[in-house]
Scaffold this motif. Sequence first.
Motif, mmCIF file in Angstrom:
data_model
loop_
_atom_site.group_PDB
_atom_site.id
_atom_site.type_symbol
_atom_site.label_atom_id
_atom_site.label_comp_id
_atom_site.label_asym_id
_atom_site.label_seq_id
_atom_site.Cartn_x
_atom_site.Cartn_y
_atom_site.Cartn_z
ATOM 1 N N ALA A 98 -21.910 -0.941 -62.578
ATOM 2 C CA ALA A 98 -21.183 -1.859 -63.364
ATOM 3 C C ALA A 98 -21.954 -2.047 -64.500
ATOM 4 C CB ALA A 98 -20.861 -3.141 -62.654
ATOM 5 N N SER A 99 -21.209 -2.395 -65.901
ATOM 6 C CA SER A 99 -21.897 -2.462 -66.956
ATOM 7 C C SER A 99 -22.672 -3.732 -67.239
ATOM 8 C CB SER A 99 -20.738 -2.691 -67.955
ATOM 9 O OG SER A 99 -20.090 -1.567 -68.254
ATOM 10 N N ASP A 100 -22.319 -4.737 -66.275
ATOM 11 C CA ASP A 100 -23.298 -6.010 -66.362
ATOM 12 C C ASP A 100 -24.445 -5.866 -65.544
ATOM 13 O OD1 ASP A 100 -21.857 -6.253 -63.965
ATOM 14 O OD2 ASP A 100 -21.068 -8.076 -64.081
ATOM 15 N N GLN A 101 -24.703 -4.929 -64.674
ATOM 16 C CA GLN A 101 -25.958 -4.680 -63.900
ATOM 17 C C GLN A 101 -26.852 -3.643 -64.441
ATOM 18 O OE1 GLN A 101 -23.894 -3.248 -60.495
ATOM 19 N NE2 GLN A 101 -23.773 -5.222 -59.366
ATOM 20 N N ALA A 102 -26.585 -3.095 -65.645
ATOM 21 C CA ALA A 102 -27.235 -2.117 -66.240
ATOM 22 C C ALA A 102 -28.139 -2.673 -67.513
ATOM 23 C CB ALA A 102 -26.478 -0.916 -66.501
ATOM 24 N N ALA A 103 -29.219 -2.073 -67.772
ATOM 25 C CA ALA A 103 -29.697 -2.183 -69.092
ATOM 26 C C ALA A 103 -29.081 -1.427 -70.175
ATOM 27 C CB ALA A 103 -31.399 -1.866 -69.252
ATOM 28 N N PRO A 104 -29.078 -1.971 -71.447
ATOM 29 C CA PRO A 104 -28.269 -1.249 -72.401
ATOM 30 C C PRO A 104 -29.007 0.228 -72.576
ATOM 31 C CG PRO A 104 -29.522 -2.714 -73.365
ATOM 32 C CD PRO A 104 -29.538 -2.970 -72.087
ATOM 33 N N PRO A 105 -28.265 1.191 -72.966
ATOM 34 C CA PRO A 105 -28.857 2.491 -72.885
ATOM 35 C C PRO A 105 -29.792 2.622 -74.251
ATOM 36 C CG PRO A 105 -26.537 2.894 -73.340
ATOM 37 C CD PRO A 105 -26.910 1.286 -73.039
ATOM 38 N N PRO A 106 -30.925 3.402 -74.249
ATOM 39 C CA PRO A 106 -31.839 3.306 -75.108
ATOM 40 C C PRO A 106 -31.268 3.973 -76.493
ATOM 41 C CG PRO A 106 -32.694 4.816 -73.512
ATOM 42 C CD PRO A 106 -31.457 4.058 -73.187
ATOM 43 N N GLN A 107 -32.103 4.052 -77.588
ATOM 44 C CA GLN A 107 -31.697 4.790 -78.864
ATOM 45 C C GLN A 107 -32.907 5.836 -78.898
ATOM 46 O OE1 GLN A 107 -29.000 4.853 -80.652
ATOM 47 N NE2 GLN A 107 -28.221 3.275 -79.218
ATOM 48 N N PRO A 108 -32.758 6.941 -79.062
ATOM 49 C CA PRO A 108 -33.873 7.876 -79.407
ATOM 50 C C PRO A 108 -34.532 7.661 -80.609
ATOM 51 C CG PRO A 108 -31.814 9.146 -79.421
ATOM 52 C CD PRO A 108 -31.479 7.682 -79.247
ATOM 53 N N PRO A 109 -35.672 7.809 -80.992
ATOM 54 C CA PRO A 109 -36.677 8.441 -79.719
ATOM 55 C C PRO A 109 -37.110 7.406 -78.917
ATOM 56 C CG PRO A 109 -37.962 8.351 -81.712
ATOM 57 C CD PRO A 109 -36.254 7.996 -81.863
ATOM 58 N N PRO B 218 -21.223 10.001 -73.358
ATOM 59 C CA PRO B 218 -20.856 8.638 -72.778
ATOM 60 C C PRO B 218 -22.251 7.927 -72.331
ATOM 61 C CG PRO B 218 -19.286 10.137 -71.854
ATOM 62 C CD PRO B 218 -20.473 10.909 -72.608
ATOM 63 N N GLN B 219 -22.223 6.728 -72.689
ATOM 64 C CA GLN B 219 -23.594 5.907 -72.236
ATOM 65 C C GLN B 219 -24.643 6.297 -73.135
ATOM 66 O OE1 GLN B 219 -21.639 6.978 -69.109
ATOM 67 N NE2 GLN B 219 -20.447 5.328 -69.885
ATOM 68 N N ASN B 220 -24.406 6.888 -74.072
ATOM 69 C CA ASN B 220 -25.268 7.143 -75.295
ATOM 70 C C ASN B 220 -26.230 8.110 -74.881
ATOM 71 O OD1 ASN B 220 -26.128 6.506 -77.795
ATOM 72 N ND2 ASN B 220 -27.940 5.144 -77.223
ATOM 73 N N VAL B 221 -25.758 8.959 -73.846
ATOM 74 C CA VAL B 221 -26.668 10.246 -73.286
ATOM 75 C C VAL B 221 -26.694 11.203 -74.511
ATOM 76 C CG1 VAL B 221 -26.773 12.178 -71.898
ATOM 77 C CG2 VAL B 221 -26.291 9.971 -70.865
ATOM 78 N N HIS B 222 -27.810 11.388 -74.893
ATOM 79 C CA HIS B 222 -27.966 12.412 -76.134
ATOM 80 C C HIS B 222 -28.016 13.786 -75.512
ATOM 81 C CE1 HIS B 222 -28.382 9.654 -79.188
ATOM 82 N NE2 HIS B 222 -28.930 8.860 -78.361
ATOM 83 N N ILE B 223 -27.167 14.915 -76.173
ATOM 84 C CA ILE B 223 -27.071 16.180 -75.834
ATOM 85 C C ILE B 223 -27.725 17.040 -77.198
ATOM 86 C CG2 ILE B 223 -25.435 17.905 -75.105
ATOM 87 C CD1 ILE B 223 -23.847 15.308 -73.669
ATOM 88 N N GLU B 224 -28.513 17.769 -76.731
ATOM 89 C CA GLU B 224 -28.829 18.849 -77.651
ATOM 90 C C GLU B 224 -28.074 20.289 -77.577
ATOM 91 O OE1 GLU B 224 -32.931 20.908 -79.753
ATOM 92 O OE2 GLU B 224 -33.068 19.863 -77.457
ATOM 93 N N LEU B 225 -27.483 20.659 -78.571
ATOM 94 C CA LEU B 225 -27.073 22.174 -78.522
ATOM 95 C C LEU B 225 -28.178 23.247 -79.191
ATOM 96 C CD1 LEU B 225 -23.535 21.518 -79.684
ATOM 97 C CD2 LEU B 225 -24.335 21.660 -77.469
ATOM 98 N N LEU B 226 -28.779 24.018 -78.686
ATOM 99 C CA LEU B 226 -29.324 25.249 -79.070
ATOM 100 C C LEU B 226 -28.810 26.562 -79.371
ATOM 101 C CD1 LEU B 226 -31.274 23.319 -76.509
ATOM 102 C CD2 LEU B 226 -33.080 24.369 -77.892
#
Length: 129
Positions: free
Chosen positions: A58-69, A116-124
């Motif tokens: 649940a969104s209200d149970q989670a800490a906000p996703p971090p911003q890189p770095p 989604p959920q601010n997961v950062h994805i690198e393409l190489l």
Amino acid sequence: MTQFKYDHVHLRSPDPEETARWYEKMFGAEIIRSVQSDGRPRLDLNLGGLTVFIAQMASDQAAPPPQPPYLGLEHLGLCVDGIDAAVDELKAKGAEFTREPTTIRPGVRIAFLRGPQNVHIELLDRNAW
């Protein structure tokens, strides 16, 4: 010495179905329906050979996703041939890029997009000549 090998990455999402569909749409990930050890449903992905678990939270149970770095696991990396065409294809599907394709050394180009959920994805692209 004990031998270790990769098993999975585990994501938490307020909407696992929506998150799984995003990875399916963007990267062609295979969605696999599974059950957690506590009996609750979980969606798994086969993302180019990478096993990803997506569990409900649940969104209200989670800490906000971090911003890189930031410290800790920061992003997932996916290899691709022809990064510029791949970025164009993902943008046409609605992907949000946080870093456009950039040559970081001869023959290697990278780009970053936000999942989604601010997961950062690198393409190489390790064959960018």
